[in-house]
Design a protein around this motif. Structure first.
Motif, PDB file in Angstrom:
ATOM      1  N   ARG A 118       0.709  -1.256   0.053  1.00 27.40           N
ATOM      2  CA  ARG A 118      -0.051   0.009   0.185  1.00 27.40           C
ATOM      3  C   ARG A 118       0.916   1.156   0.088  1.00 27.40           C
ATOM      4  N   ASP A 119       2.005   1.292   0.763  1.00 30.01           N
ATOM      5  CA  ASP A 119       2.805   2.516   0.633  1.00 30.01           C
ATOM      6  C   ASP A 119       3.598   2.236  -0.476  1.00 30.01           C
ATOM      7  N   TRP A 122       1.385   4.336  -3.123  1.00 27.87           N
ATOM      8  CA  TRP A 122       1.128   5.490  -2.756  1.00 27.87           C
ATOM      9  C   TRP A 122       2.311   6.175  -3.267  1.00 27.87           C
ATOM     10  N   VAL A 157      -7.446   5.604  -5.552  1.00 27.70           N
ATOM     11  CA  VAL A 157      -7.793   4.288  -5.012  1.00 27.70           C
ATOM     12  C   VAL A 157      -8.085   3.177  -6.173  1.00 27.70           C
ATOM     13  N   TYR A 160      -5.041   1.867  -7.021  1.00 28.82           N
ATOM     14  CA  TYR A 160      -4.527   0.864  -6.109  1.00 28.82           C
ATOM     15  C   TYR A 160      -5.271  -0.345  -6.611  1.00 28.82           C
ATOM     16  N   ARG A 264       0.095   6.673   4.181  1.00 28.39           N
ATOM     17  CA  ARG A 264      -0.639   7.791   3.726  1.00 28.39           C
ATOM     18  C   ARG A 264      -1.861   7.256   3.249  1.00 28.39           C
ATOM     19  N   TRP A 265      -2.047   5.966   2.930  1.00 23.52           N
ATOM     20  CA  TRP A 265      -3.371   5.225   2.427  1.00 23.52           C
ATOM     21  C   TRP A 265      -4.404   5.271   3.664  1.00 23.52           C
ATOM     22  N   LEU A 269      -8.104   4.906   1.965  1.00 18.48           N
ATOM     23  CA  LEU A 269      -8.544   3.202   1.476  1.00 18.48           C
ATOM     24  C   LEU A 269      -9.626   2.906   2.580  1.00 18.48           C
ATOM     25  N   SER A 274      -8.329  -2.029   2.032  1.00 15.30           N
ATOM     26  CA  SER A 274      -7.064  -2.193   2.538  1.00 15.30           C
ATOM     27  C   SER A 274      -6.493  -3.596   3.345  1.00 15.30           C
TER      28      SER A 274
END
Ligand code: A3P
Length: 298
Positions: A118-119, A122, A157, A160, A264-265, A269, A274
């Protein structure tokens, strides 16, 4: 005595970024250092750390130039190979390949750094959304295999979700990449690193890394080494470390050395979006490797 089994290359990878054949002609030396990651995981930070250790905390060594990403399609492989062949100092070369598409040499020492996907997304969204015409001209230019890389959606989003559902799109699979390195973690010439641990205790991690690489630390230079590897220093001197001095991004090198933070997500999310990453990590990597990727704990 048990003989160690080193991985053997079983495939090539070609896409808008990769030409894995670049490694086939690389002449390894006994003290080479190879720095790997999936992407956006702390590669440049690790390169800066290695550079600072090798050059005794001296400033203004251009890490991007000294330590090229060999499997990137540009600049052309022969140019990079010639430049590396001419280097007289201990070499440190970057890769984003999974182990099975790399040439893994028992001679070199390998560092592989990971970060929560997730990082990574971002970080990569900023990298991709700020790419300039040089980026598209280089990656979609001569020699391209497969579809070109297109500008991203303006919805992070959605970006992602697509990354997750299409297994790393528009890059390559993170799970496959991480698992390939995790599976060889017992080899004596590989050290696994985690972005979280570098954030938590950079001096401690640097000492362990120096020991693994067998680089004696000049204690008089220790404070300089630590300062030059800090996020603030790297942001303020981003041209010294960002690839191609930041020529591929609007806003230049400082766009590449972006925020240096995780999570930062979290406020963006949904819980479900997530958790989907965590579930997939456990499913694709197994318990131990997933825990390491998500937390840094082994
Ligand atoms: P962000 O985009 O989240 O800021 P890579 O080099 O693998 O492409 O990774 C780039 C990421 O590492 C970027 O993350 C960048 O800011 C971060 N980074 C670079 N130097 C750092 C440092 N000294 N401390 C923390 N993060 C750093």
């Amino acid at each position: 005595m048990e003989t160690l089994e080193y991985p053997v290359k079983t495939r090539e990878m070609h896409n808008h970024h990769f030409d894995s054949t670049a490694w086939n002609d690389f002449k390894f030396r006994d003290d080479d250092i190879i720095i790997g990651s999936y992407a956006k995981s702390g590669t440049t930070w690790t390169q800066q750390i290695v550079c600072q250790l090798l050059f005794n905390g001296e400033e203004h060594h251009n890490v991007g130039a000294l330590s090229p990403w060999l499997d990137l399609r540009v600049p052309p492989t022969p140019v990079k190979l010639e430049m590396l062949e001419a280097q007289q100092h201990r070499r440190f070369v970057k890769t984003h390949l999974p182990v099975d598409a790399l040439v893994y040499s028992p001679k070199a020492k390998y560092l592989y750094v990971v970060r929560d996907g997730r990082d990574v997304v971002w970080s990569h969204y900023n990298h991709h959304a700020n790419a300039n015409e040089n980026y598209y001209a280089a990656l979609n230019g001569p020699g391209l295999v497969g579809p070109p890389i297109e500008p991203p959606t303006d919805d992070i989003v959605e970006y992602y979700r697509e990354w997750l559902e299409k297994d790393g799109f528009p890059l390559w699979s993170q799970f496959e990449n991480v698992k390939s390195w995790w599976d060889i973690r017992d080899l004596p010439n590989l050290k696994l690193l985690h972005y979280n641990n570098l954030k938590k205790d950079m001096p401690g991690e640097i000492r362990k890394l120096a020991e693994f690489l067998e680089i004696p630390i000049n204690e008089d230079k220790w404070d300089a080494i630590i300062e030059h590897c800090s996020f603030d220093y790297m942001k303020n001197h981003a041209e010294d470390s960002a690839p191609l001095q930041g020529a591929m991004w609007k806003g230049g090198a400082q766009t590449f050395i972006h925020k240096g933070t995780n999570g930062r997500w979290r406020d963006v999310l949904s819980e479900d979006d997530s958790k989907r990453y965590e579930d997939m990590a456990y499913e694709r990597l197994g318990e131990e490797c997933a825990r390491w990727l998500l937390t840094g704990e082994m």
